[in-house]
Design an enzyme around this catalytic site. Sequence first.
Site, PDB file in Angstrom:
ATOM      1  N   LYS A  57      69.928 -40.637   4.915  1.00 12.47           N
ATOM      2  CA  LYS A  57      68.499 -39.761   4.119  1.00 12.47           C
ATOM      3  C   LYS A  57      68.313 -38.483   3.630  1.00 12.47           C
ATOM      4  O   LYS A  57      69.705 -37.627   4.033  1.00 12.47           O
ATOM      5  CB  LYS A  57      68.007 -39.900   5.674  1.00 12.47           C
ATOM      6  CG  LYS A  57      69.301 -39.057   7.315  1.00 12.47           C
ATOM      7  CD  LYS A  57      68.041 -37.208   6.522  1.00 12.47           C
ATOM      8  CE  LYS A  57      68.685 -36.051   8.252  1.00 12.47           C
ATOM      9  NZ  LYS A  57      68.250 -35.103   7.547  1.00 12.47           N
ATOM     10  N   LEU A 114      72.558 -35.070   5.221  1.00 12.17           N
ATOM     11  CA  LEU A 114      72.369 -35.991   5.133  1.00 12.17           C
ATOM     12  C   LEU A 114      72.347 -37.063   5.921  1.00 12.17           C
ATOM     13  O   LEU A 114      72.026 -38.240   6.327  1.00 12.17           O
ATOM     14  CB  LEU A 114      72.706 -36.627   3.769  1.00 12.17           C
ATOM     15  CG  LEU A 114      73.105 -36.093   2.648  1.00 12.17           C
ATOM     16  CD1 LEU A 114      74.092 -36.412   1.857  1.00 12.17           C
ATOM     17  CD2 LEU A 114      72.177 -36.268   1.851  1.00 12.17           C
ATOM     18  N   GLY A 148      75.174 -38.572   7.514  1.00 15.62           N
ATOM     19  CA  GLY A 148      75.972 -39.769   8.203  1.00 15.62           C
ATOM     20  C   GLY A 148      75.708 -40.076   9.763  1.00 15.62           C
ATOM     21  O   GLY A 148      76.623 -41.255   9.766  1.00 15.62           O
ATOM     22  N   ASP A 208      68.611 -36.528  15.177  1.00 18.52           N
ATOM     23  CA  ASP A 208      68.164 -37.145  13.503  1.00 18.52           C
ATOM     24  C   ASP A 208      68.712 -38.845  14.055  1.00 18.52           C
ATOM     25  O   ASP A 208      68.447 -39.788  13.333  1.00 18.52           O
ATOM     26  CB  ASP A 208      69.171 -36.809  12.523  1.00 18.52           C
ATOM     27  CG  ASP A 208      68.529 -35.450  11.942  1.00 18.52           C
ATOM     28  OD1 ASP A 208      67.382 -35.347  12.613  1.00 18.52           O
ATOM     29  OD2 ASP A 208      69.147 -35.369  10.884  1.00 18.52           O
TER      30      ASP A 208
HETATM   31  O1  C5P Z   1      69.968 -32.367  17.988  1.00 17.89           O
HETATM   32  P1  C5P Z   1      71.299 -32.495  17.826  1.00 17.89           P
HETATM   33  O2  C5P Z   1      72.543 -32.817  18.449  1.00 17.89           O
HETATM   34  O3  C5P Z   1      71.560 -33.069  16.043  1.00 17.89           O
HETATM   35  O4  C5P Z   1      71.329 -30.975  17.267  1.00 17.89           O
HETATM   36  C1  C5P Z   1      72.325 -30.070  17.067  1.00 17.89           C
HETATM   37  C2  C5P Z   1      72.038 -28.596  17.182  1.00 17.89           C
HETATM   38  O5  C5P Z   1      70.995 -28.382  16.033  1.00 17.89           O
HETATM   39  C3  C5P Z   1      71.342 -28.628  18.452  1.00 17.89           C
HETATM   40  O6  C5P Z   1      71.344 -27.944  19.965  1.00 17.89           O
HETATM   41  C4  C5P Z   1      69.811 -27.258  17.961  1.00 17.89           C
HETATM   42  O7  C5P Z   1      71.252 -26.039  18.625  1.00 17.89           O
HETATM   43  C5  C5P Z   1      69.774 -28.005  17.130  1.00 17.89           C
HETATM   44  N1  C5P Z   1      68.604 -28.673  16.426  1.00 17.89           N
HETATM   45  C6  C5P Z   1      67.577 -27.676  17.219  1.00 17.89           C
HETATM   46  N2  C5P Z   1      65.972 -28.756  16.692  1.00 17.89           N
HETATM   47  C7  C5P Z   1      66.051 -29.653  16.449  1.00 17.89           C
HETATM   48  C8  C5P Z   1      67.408 -30.551  16.150  1.00 17.89           C
HETATM   49  C9  C5P Z   1      68.360 -28.997  16.165  1.00 17.89           C
HETATM   50  O8  C5P Z   1      67.594 -26.611  17.624  1.00 17.89           O
HETATM   51  N3  C5P Z   1      64.767 -30.474  16.274  1.00 17.89           N
END
Ligand code: C5P
Length: 291
Positions: free
Chosen positions: A18, A106, A108, A143
Site C-alpha cells: 500500500k 509499504l 508488506g 495497518d
Molecule cells: O500497531 P503497530 O504494531 O504496527 O505499531 C508499531 C508502533 O508504531 C507502535 O508501537 C507505536 O509506537 C507506533 N504507532 C503509533 N500510532 C499508530 C500506529 C503505530 O504511535 N497509529
Amino acid sequence: MQSPEDGEHALFCRAPAKINLTLDVLGKRADGYHDLMSVMEPIALYDTLALRAAPDGETRLVCDTAELEGDDNLALRAARLVLAHTGCCRGVTIELRKEIPAQGGLGGGSSDAATTLVALNRWLALGLSRTELIDLAARLGSDVPFFITGGTALIEGRGEIVTPLPQAPPLWLIVVKPPIAIPTPAVFGALAPGDYSDGRATRDLVAAIRAGGLPALSDATLWNALEPVVLRDFPAVAESRRMLLGAGAPLARMSGSGPTLYAPFVTLAEAVPVWRAVLQAGATAWLTHTV
Ligand code: C5P
C-alpha cells in the site's frame, strides 16, 4: 480451491503493498499510539504466499528472506492466531516470497498477515465474519485491518477503523526504496506536537475521491506528517528524495513511516523518462501503479 487435506497442493495468494496518499497525525493517545487520518491505497507490488496443509499439525514459515523467518513474522503470527482463536488443530506451512521491502512503509508484513487470515478462514472454512477478521487483524498491527478490506480507504483511530472509499483515479507510481530500514516506533517517537494536524489534508482528499476525482497533486494535498521528521533524522531518505526530484519527478512523497518514497504520474509517458533516470542513478525502484 484445492483441498487442505492434500499437503501436495498449495493455495497461492498475492498480498499487495500500500501507499498512504495522505497521513495526518491528530495527536498522541494515552495508550502510546497516535490517532491518525489517512487515505491508503493498494498498489501493484506483491508478496506471494503459498499455504500448504502440514500433516504433523505444526504451523511454520518458510521465507526466501532468512531474517524474516522468525516467530515474530506477521504472517506466521496471523496463522497461529486464527487457528488458536477458532480452536482449529490443523497445521499449516506458509511459504512466503518477499517482493515488498520489509520495514519500508509499504505495509508488506501487514498485508502478508491479512492475506493469511482471509485465506485460512476460507480454505479451512473457519467461519469468521469480516468483523471478526478485522478484530484479529487489529491485534496483529495497526495497518493490518486495511488489508482485510482492500481498495482505497479512509483509515482512522490507530489504523483499525477502515472506511472503504470509491476507487481513486488510477496513478502510475515510481517507488524508490532508500538503502535503510526504519522501525515505525522510532518515527512516531520523534514527533512533536507541532507535527500534529486537524486532518484537513485527508478530509479534503476524501471529499475529492467521493466526488470522483483527485485534487491537483502537491506536497500539501498529499500531506504526510511523518515525512519531515524522517527527512530530518535520516539523511539517506533526503538523498533519495533529491535523486527522485532531480530525475524529473514533479512530486516525491514518503509512504507511511518510510523510508520508501513514491512519485505519482497520471500517464506512463510522463513517468518513463523519470524511471529511466532513476534506474541510471542505481536506485532500488519499481515502476508500478495503484490498483
Ligand atoms: O500497531 P503497530 O504494531 O504496527 O505499531 C508499531 C508502533 O508504531 C507502535 O508501537 C507505536 O509506537 C507506533 N504507532 C503509533 N500510532 C499508530 C500506529 C503505530 O504511535 N497509529
